[in-house]
Enzyme design. Sequence first.
Site, PDB file in Angstrom:
ATOM      1  N   HIS A 143      30.302 -11.397 -21.811  1.00 16.37           N
ATOM      2  CA  HIS A 143      30.784 -10.667 -22.995  1.00 16.37           C
ATOM      3  C   HIS A 143      32.271 -10.329 -22.845  1.00 16.37           C
ATOM      4  O   HIS A 143      32.685  -9.186 -22.990  1.00 16.37           O
ATOM      5  CB  HIS A 143      29.969  -9.388 -23.214  1.00 16.37           C
TER       6      HIS A 143
ATOM      7  N   LYS B 164      23.617  -9.375 -16.358  1.00 15.87           N
ATOM      8  CA  LYS B 164      24.736  -8.520 -16.715  1.00 15.87           C
ATOM      9  C   LYS B 164      25.802  -8.577 -15.614  1.00 15.87           C
ATOM     10  O   LYS B 164      25.605  -9.161 -14.563  1.00 15.87           O
ATOM     11  CB  LYS B 164      24.246  -7.076 -16.906  1.00 15.87           C
TER      12      LYS B 164
END
Length: 348
Positions: free
Chosen positions: A96, A78
């Site tokens: 993302h 992440k």
Amino acid sequence: MATSTGIWLRRETAPNEQRTPLVPGDAAELVAGGVRVTVEESAHRAFPAVEYEMAGCRVVPGDTWPDALPNDVVLGLKEPSFASSALSHRHVFFGHAYKGQGGGPGLLRRFTAGEGTLLDLEYLTDDTGHRVVAFGYWAGYVGAALAVLQHRGQLIAPLTELTRPELDGRLRGSADGARALVVGALGRSGQGAREALAVAGVPATAWDIAETRDLDREALLDHDILINAVFATEPGTPFLTAADVARPGRRLTVVSDVTCDVTSACNRLPIYQQVTDWAEPVRRLHDVPPLDLISIDNLPSLLPRESSVAFSHSLLPQLTALMSRRAAVWNRCEEHFHHALRMMTSNK
């Protein structure tokens, strides 16, 4: 692409994240091949630091990745913590940030400020455009498993990490006559979802590109469970709309959105605005007839060891290539990053 001197494995700071992109056994292979591997301590990683030490890695305190050598590759899953707002290294993780997600511009600005580079794992593809590493199988598996348990009234919150035997034991309960639909059935996530449904004894209808080109909405709504496992790269026809949610004769009662593209223009389920989480994994979207939503964006973390081992095994040859300049797949990642920066600049 610049030569790398080593790999720095960050600890993950996101809640309920015990996965790692590099497990000790694969780290040992990198070390044996002459790669310097540094691993941050983590109280939550599914693999303790001592296993990395035994593999020949150097172990350092958590959140010290800003001190990595300039040519080190900083590896994670992440977005890095805000210990340093500007990102100056080459970072490998799931950003993302390229499909209109809400946090995308902020992340890209961190790289602009630090003159670093994002090598986004989602865009690590072969010559045909297929992804070479992904957690998709386990995301689909867990997403379908949770949907079955919710349909049976057996999903207990808050969720906690499991092993596959534990999860499969819960799935092998008495059949309740449910019928499931897996959309994106031929991809990694779809395959995992179908496997979990098979363990649970739930018949599954499999749809992929051909079946969704001209969407049969009535057939979709005539299933009890919907698993969205589509990896969409462009906008398309929604699988469910607000009108479908409110439809009186709807059979569908549980939706598991494995994809979780909720803030993206590519979202195929524009019926909600916020993901669910481990503390509250299910959200009621409609009461009569009921419709429950599961939209957890780190599903494979519920099986952290299994999913990490599989992912690391796929990533290992790519990391080896990155260290030895045989990096065509990484060059494509870097091209996506620079394209995203150009698009962000042009849209100002």
